[in-house]
Design a protein around this motif. Structure first.
Motif, PDB file in Angstrom:
ATOM      1  N   LEU A  39      65.318  17.345   7.142  1.00 15.06           N
ATOM      2  CA  LEU A  39      64.206  18.092   6.542  1.00 15.06           C
ATOM      3  C   LEU A  39      63.858  17.575   5.154  1.00 15.06           C
ATOM      4  N   GLY A  43      60.436  16.153   6.076  1.00 12.64           N
ATOM      5  CA  GLY A  43      59.600  17.332   6.011  1.00 12.64           C
ATOM      6  C   GLY A  43      59.821  18.288   7.174  1.00 12.64           C
ATOM      7  N   ALA A  44      58.931  19.261   7.295  1.00  9.49           N
ATOM      8  CA  ALA A  44      59.075  20.348   8.268  1.00  9.49           C
ATOM      9  C   ALA A  44      59.160  19.831   9.693  1.00  9.49           C
ATOM     10  N   ARG A  45      60.065  20.419  10.469  1.00 11.75           N
ATOM     11  CA  ARG A  45      60.242  20.075  11.879  1.00 11.75           C
ATOM     12  C   ARG A  45      60.438  21.357  12.681  1.00 11.75           C
ATOM     13  N   LEU A  74      66.376  27.434   4.085  1.00 10.55           N
ATOM     14  CA  LEU A  74      65.255  27.133   4.971  1.00 10.55           C
ATOM     15  C   LEU A  74      64.359  28.348   5.137  1.00 10.55           C
ATOM     16  N   LEU A  77      57.724  28.104   8.673  1.00 12.98           N
ATOM     17  CA  LEU A  77      56.448  27.746   8.046  1.00 12.98           C
ATOM     18  C   LEU A  77      55.257  27.944   8.973  1.00 12.98           C
ATOM     19  N   ARG A  80      53.031  24.560  14.500  1.00 10.88           N
ATOM     20  CA  ARG A  80      52.480  23.219  14.268  1.00 10.88           C
ATOM     21  C   ARG A  80      50.993  23.218  14.600  1.00 10.88           C
ATOM     22  N   LEU A  91      57.630  25.669  12.989  1.00 10.88           N
ATOM     23  CA  LEU A  91      58.225  24.690  12.079  1.00 10.88           C
ATOM     24  C   LEU A  91      59.150  25.374  11.091  1.00 10.88           C
ATOM     25  N   GLY A  93      61.343  24.465   7.324  1.00 12.50           N
ATOM     26  CA  GLY A  93      61.404  23.502   6.224  1.00 12.50           C
ATOM     27  C   GLY A  93      62.230  24.053   5.082  1.00 12.50           C
ATOM     28  N   ILE A  94      62.386  23.226   4.055  1.00 15.30           N
ATOM     29  CA  ILE A  94      63.130  23.639   2.865  1.00 15.30           C
ATOM     30  C   ILE A  94      62.350  24.729   2.146  1.00 15.30           C
TER      31      ILE A  94
END
Length: 373
Positions: A39, A43-45, A74, A77, A80, A91, A93-94
Motif C-alpha cells: 500500500l 497506493g490503494a488496493r 488503514l 476508501l 474502485r 479499496l 489504503g493508508i
C-alpha cells in the motif's frame, strides 16, 4: 569448516541470526509488513489485489486488513471507479490519521532539528533548537516531547540520525564532533520518553531516505553528506551497509593529506578538514574548489568501482558544492576509472532542504516497528 591441508580456524558467527523455527508471531508480522509495503509503494488496493500481489490467502488478507484498520493504519476508501461485472471492489489504503514517527536530526553544527513525519515521509510538524557539543540527553528529550505534544496522532516511535559510529542497539560508539563516546543514546531517550527509540548514523539514514522517498538507486548508491562534518551512506542491493564495525561510510576520516589540518578525530588532513561546510566556506576561488573536488574523487573512485555503484549523491549546501567542485568530481571520475564505469556513474547534488536525515530517521522507525522499507 576445516579446510584440507590447512590449520583449522575458528569462524566468527557473531553477525549471524540464530537458526530456529519461525514463530507464528513472526509470520504474522511479516504478513502485516507485506500488506503495508504494498500500500505504501503502490497506493490503494482491494483485498483481492492484495491477496494476488502478496500471495497470501484471502482469509489472511481479510483478517490482517481488519486488524490494521482497528489499529488506525488503514481505512476503506470506497469502491474502485469504473464499470465492472459483479460487486464493485472496495479499496483500502493508508489512513490520513495513521500513526506517525518523531524524527530527530543531530547532523547540523549547533542545531538540533526535529519533526513529526507520516508513513509516506511527509513532514507534518517541524521544530529546531540550539544544540551544542556537550549538551545532554535531556535537551534531546525535551524537543521530542514538544513534538509529541504537537500532534494528536499515535506515535509509532522516535528515530534519530546522529554523526558518528552507531551500533545496532542505538549506542553511539564514538562521535568526535559531538564529544560522545559509548553513549547509550536510544536506550536513555527511550527511558525518558516511554517510546521505542531507534538511532542510526546520520549519513546512513539520509541514504535510506533518498532510497525510500527520493530518486536514489538502492541497488548501488553512495550518498555523501556534507555539513559540519562529512559522512557517507552506502546502499547495495536494497540494503544499507553497516559492516561488522558499524563504520561503513565513515569516509570523512580518510586521510588525504598527512600534513594537513588537525581533525576532530585526532588525525591530520582527513577529507573532512577539506570538504566540510565550514572548510568550504573558507575557499575563495575556483581553483581551490577544483582541488577539493579532485581529493574527493580520489577517495570515492575506488569505493564506487569496487562496489559497482552507479548513483553518487552529494547531499549538502548547493551554494558550496555546485560549479567548480562538482565539475571537478565528475571530470576526475572519467579519468580515474574504467570508461565502462565512468559512463554509467551519475554524480548528482541533492540540496539540504530535502531534509533527508529527518525523513530517514522516520524511515528507520517505519522499518524497525513495521518492517516497511
Amino acid at each position: 569448516m576445516t579446510q584440507i591441508n590447512e590449520t583449522p580456524r575458528r569462524r566468527t558467527t557473531a553477525g549471524r541470526r540464530p537458526v530456529g523455527k519461525v514463530l507464528p508471531g513472526d509470520a504474522r508480522r511479516h504478513h502485516r509488513a507485506l500488506i503495508l509495503q504494498q500500500l505504501v509503494d503502490d497506493g490503494a488496493r482491494s483485498r483481492a489485489d492484495l491477496a494476488r500481489e502478496t500471495s497470501l490467502t484471502r482469509v489472511t488478507i481479510s483478517d490482517l486488513v481488519s486488524e490494521l484498520m482497528d489499529e488506525g493504519f488503514l481505512v476503506e476508501l470506497g469502491t474502485r471507479p469504473g464499470t465492472h461485472m459483479g460487486k464493485p471492489a472496495t479499496l483500502v489504503g493508508i489512513s490520513e490519521e495513521a500513526p506517525v514517527a518523531i524524527a530527530l536530526d543531530l547532523s547540523a553544527d549547533g542545531v538540533l532539528s526535529g519533526a513529526v513525519v507520516d508513513l509516506g515521509g511527509l513532514i507534518l510538524v517541524r521544530e529546531q533548537v540550539a544544540f551544542s557539543r556537550g549538551d545532554d540527553i535531556a535537551a534531546i528529550a525535551a524537543l521530542a516531547q514538544h513534538l509529541r505534544d504537537a500532534t494528536p496522532r499515535r506515535i509509532l516511535g522516535v528515530g534519530i540520525g546522529t554523526p558518528g559510529i552507531v551500533d545496532t542497539h542505538g549506542t553511539v560508539v564514538i562521535a568526535p564532533n559531538l564529544g560522545w563516546d559509548n553513549l547509550d543514546l536510544a536506550a536513555q531517550l527511550s527511558a525518558a520518553l516511554g517510546l521505542p527509540v531507534h538511532a542510526g548514523n546520520d549519513s546512513n539514514v539520509a541514504a535510506v531516505a533518498e532510497s525510500a522517498f527520493g530518486a536514489g538507486d538502492d541497488q548501488g548508491m553512495l550518498l555523501l553528506m556534507i555539513g559540519s562534518g562529512v559522512g557517507g551512506g552506502v546502499m547495495i542491493d536494497g540494503r544499507a551497509l553497516a559492516g561488522p564495525l558499524q563504520s561503513s561510510g565513515e569516509i570523512g576520516h580518510v586521510v588525504v593529506d598527512p600534513d594537513g589540518r588537525q581533525c576532530a578525530c585526532g588525525n591530520r588532513g582527513c577529507l573532512e578538514t577539506f570538504l566540510s561546510a565550514p572548510a568550504l566556506k573558507q575557499l575563495d576561488n575556483d581553483d581551490a574548489r577544483r582541488d577539493v573536488g579532485l581529493k574527493l574523487a580520489t577517495v570515492l573512485t575506488p569505493v564506487v568501482t569496487t562496489l559497482g555503484i552507479a548513483d553518487v549523491v552529494l547531499y549538502g549546501p548547493a551554494e558550496l558544492l555546485e560549479g567548480a567542485l562538482l565539475d571537478s568530481v565528475r571530470g576526475a571520475f572519467a579519468q580515474q576509472t574504467l570508461p565502462f564505469v565512468a559512463q554509467r556513474v551519475q554524480v548528482r547534488l541533492v540540496p539540504m532542504r530535502d531534509e533527508l536525515v529527518l525523513t530517514g530517521a522516520a524511515a528507520l522507525v517505519r522499518y524497525r516497528e513495521l518492517g516497511v522499507v
